[in-house]
Design a protein around this motif. Structure first.
Motif, PDB file in Angstrom:
ATOM      1  N   GLU A 122      31.404  54.895  34.564  1.00 46.40           N
ATOM      2  CA  GLU A 122      32.508  55.702  35.362  1.00 46.40           C
ATOM      3  C   GLU A 122      34.001  55.715  35.417  1.00 46.40           C
ATOM      4  N   CYS A 123      34.780  54.619  34.699  1.00 48.86           N
ATOM      5  CA  CYS A 123      36.371  54.787  34.566  1.00 48.86           C
ATOM      6  C   CYS A 123      36.870  55.305  33.320  1.00 48.86           C
ATOM      7  N   GLY A 124      35.814  55.255  31.962  1.00 47.90           N
ATOM      8  CA  GLY A 124      35.675  55.206  30.554  1.00 47.90           C
ATOM      9  C   GLY A 124      36.651  53.814  30.115  1.00 47.90           C
ATOM     10  N   ILE A 125      36.432  52.496  30.765  1.00 46.16           N
ATOM     11  CA  ILE A 125      37.027  51.126  30.009  1.00 46.16           C
ATOM     12  C   ILE A 125      36.313  50.256  29.255  1.00 46.16           C
ATOM     13  N   ARG A 126      36.919  50.313  28.087  1.00 47.72           N
ATOM     14  CA  ARG A 126      35.645  49.750  27.602  1.00 47.72           C
ATOM     15  C   ARG A 126      35.577  48.311  28.000  1.00 47.72           C
ATOM     16  N   GLU A 127      33.595  48.094  27.501  1.00 50.11           N
ATOM     17  CA  GLU A 127      33.456  47.110  28.698  1.00 50.11           C
ATOM     18  C   GLU A 127      33.628  45.509  27.306  1.00 50.11           C
ATOM     19  N   GLU A 128      34.332  45.845  26.384  1.00 45.42           N
ATOM     20  CA  GLU A 128      35.532  44.734  25.542  1.00 45.42           C
ATOM     21  C   GLU A 128      36.353  44.198  26.347  1.00 45.42           C
ATOM     22  N   ASP A 129      37.089  45.127  27.242  1.00 47.77           N
ATOM     23  CA  ASP A 129      38.027  45.250  27.611  1.00 47.77           C
ATOM     24  C   ASP A 129      38.309  44.938  29.800  1.00 47.77           C
ATOM     25  N   VAL A 130      37.424  44.825  29.796  1.00 46.46           N
ATOM     26  CA  VAL A 130      37.158  43.856  30.915  1.00 46.46           C
ATOM     27  C   VAL A 130      37.241  42.579  30.764  1.00 46.46           C
ATOM     28  N   PHE A 131      37.578  42.038  31.335  1.00 50.49           N
ATOM     29  CA  PHE A 131      38.606  40.486  31.078  1.00 50.49           C
ATOM     30  C   PHE A 131      38.142  39.646  32.993  1.00 50.49           C
ATOM     31  N   VAL A 132      36.935  39.123  33.618  1.00 45.70           N
ATOM     32  CA  VAL A 132      36.656  38.318  34.588  1.00 45.70           C
ATOM     33  C   VAL A 132      36.382  37.239  34.928  1.00 45.70           C
ATOM     34  N   VAL A 133      37.144  36.658  35.734  1.00 44.01           N
ATOM     35  CA  VAL A 133      38.110  35.812  36.297  1.00 44.01           C
ATOM     36  C   VAL A 133      37.147  35.498  37.421  1.00 44.01           C
ATOM     37  N   LEU A 134      36.565  34.398  37.817  1.00 43.26           N
ATOM     38  CA  LEU A 134      35.402  34.278  39.011  1.00 43.26           C
ATOM     39  C   LEU A 134      36.244  32.610  40.125  1.00 43.26           C
ATOM     40  N   VAL A 135      36.722  32.936  41.242  1.00 36.49           N
ATOM     41  CA  VAL A 135      37.540  31.839  41.514  1.00 36.49           C
ATOM     42  C   VAL A 135      37.380  31.366  42.146  1.00 36.49           C
ATOM     43  N   GLU A 136      36.341  30.247  42.517  1.00 35.85           N
ATOM     44  CA  GLU A 136      35.206  30.014  44.023  1.00 35.85           C
ATOM     45  C   GLU A 136      36.334  28.774  44.823  1.00 35.85           C
ATOM     46  N   THR A 137      36.149  29.042  46.295  1.00 40.07           N
ATOM     47  CA  THR A 137      36.673  28.240  47.084  1.00 40.07           C
ATOM     48  C   THR A 137      35.822  28.297  48.291  1.00 40.07           C
ATOM     49  N   GLY A 138      36.099  27.159  49.285  1.00 45.53           N
ATOM     50  CA  GLY A 138      35.494  26.695  50.697  1.00 45.53           C
ATOM     51  C   GLY A 138      36.036  27.528  50.780  1.00 45.53           C
ATOM     52  N   LEU A 139      34.836  27.908  52.865  1.00 47.06           N
ATOM     53  CA  LEU A 139      35.408  28.868  54.067  1.00 47.06           C
ATOM     54  C   LEU A 139      36.228  28.488  54.614  1.00 47.06           C
ATOM     55  N   GLU A 140      37.150  27.098  54.444  1.00 42.33           N
ATOM     56  CA  GLU A 140      37.716  26.254  55.342  1.00 42.33           C
ATOM     57  C   GLU A 140      39.681  27.024  54.878  1.00 42.33           C
ATOM     58  N   ASN A 141      39.233  27.733  53.763  1.00 45.93           N
ATOM     59  CA  ASN A 141      40.756  28.641  52.749  1.00 45.93           C
ATOM     60  C   ASN A 141      40.806  30.201  53.203  1.00 45.93           C
ATOM     61  N   TRP A 142      39.892  30.158  54.039  1.00 52.22           N
ATOM     62  CA  TRP A 142      40.337  31.696  54.443  1.00 52.22           C
ATOM     63  C   TRP A 142      41.239  32.012  55.540  1.00 52.22           C
ATOM     64  N   SER A 143      41.532  32.427  55.832  1.00 52.52           N
ATOM     65  CA  SER A 143      42.267  33.593  56.897  1.00 52.52           C
ATOM     66  C   SER A 143      42.056  35.152  57.375  1.00 52.52           C
ATOM     67  N   PHE A 144      41.572  36.033  57.454  1.00 54.72           N
ATOM     68  CA  PHE A 144      41.672  36.997  57.729  1.00 54.72           C
ATOM     69  C   PHE A 144      42.788  37.259  58.667  1.00 54.72           C
ATOM     70  N   GLY A 145      43.403  37.041  58.937  1.00 57.54           N
ATOM     71  CA  GLY A 145      44.690  37.323  60.335  1.00 57.54           C
ATOM     72  C   GLY A 145      44.780  36.954  61.780  1.00 57.54           C
ATOM     73  N   ASN A 146      45.769  36.610  62.478  1.00 56.85           N
ATOM     74  CA  ASN A 146      45.486  35.914  63.687  1.00 56.85           C
ATOM     75  C   ASN A 146      44.952  34.664  63.511  1.00 56.85           C
ATOM     76  N   GLY A 147      45.897  34.382  62.609  1.00 53.24           N
ATOM     77  CA  GLY A 147      45.872  32.404  62.348  1.00 53.24           C
ATOM     78  C   GLY A 147      44.239  31.944  62.122  1.00 53.24           C
ATOM     79  N   VAL A 148      43.076  32.554  61.750  1.00 52.39           N
ATOM     80  CA  VAL A 148      41.799  31.561  62.665  1.00 52.39           C
ATOM     81  C   VAL A 148      41.719  32.101  61.371  1.00 52.39           C
TER      82      VAL A 148
END
Length: 134
Positions: A97-123
């Motif tokens: 889709e974007c013409g980026i070579r597969e060799e140039d796609v460096f991915v890091v997944l950082v996993e975290t628990g649900l308690e570490n997320w607030s999408f706004g409103n201090g909740v």
């Protein structure tokens, strides 16, 4: 609920290319991790040449200045097999889709628990959703 950070060499990608990368990452997340449409949070960082350092051949992967670092923070719990499918799908889609070579796609997944997320409103919305599901 992934939060995506993409880093790249600033002179290498234009705004419209970044929009394509964003759509493509979202497509892979939806296909492989069942992420809903509205769960869309991505930040892009263009770096000056001196701020963007990488090994051109680490682990026998030949990288170029088109390298993109894709860091995805997400809830934990996906299998190794699912993650491996995601890596393959994302690299293939970014190339197609974007013409980026597969060799140039460096991915890091950082996993975290649900308690570490607030999408706004201090909740911590994900904890509340999880408690309602139980």
């Amino acid at each position: 609920m992934p939060f995506i950070r993409v880093s790249y060499l600033e002179e290498h990608y234009r705004e419209e290319q970044l929009a394509g990368i964003a759509r493509t990452i979202m497509t892979a997340l939806q296909e492989e991790f069942d992420v809903p449409d509205e769960d869309y949070f991505q930040v892009y960082h263009g770096h000056k040449r001196g701020e963007f350092q990488y090994s051109r051949n680490y682990l026998q992967v030949s990288r170029s200045d088109g390298l993109v670092f894709v860091q995805i923070t997400l809830a934990s719990g996906r299998s190794t097999e699912k993650k491996q499918r995601f890596y393959r799908e994302l690299a293939a889609l970014l190339q197609a889709e974007c013409g980026i070579r597969e060799e140039d796609v460096f991915v890091v997944l950082v996993e975290t628990g649900l308690e570490n997320w607030s999408f706004g409103n201090g909740v911590a919305q994900m904890i509340e959703i999880d408690e309602r599901i139980r």
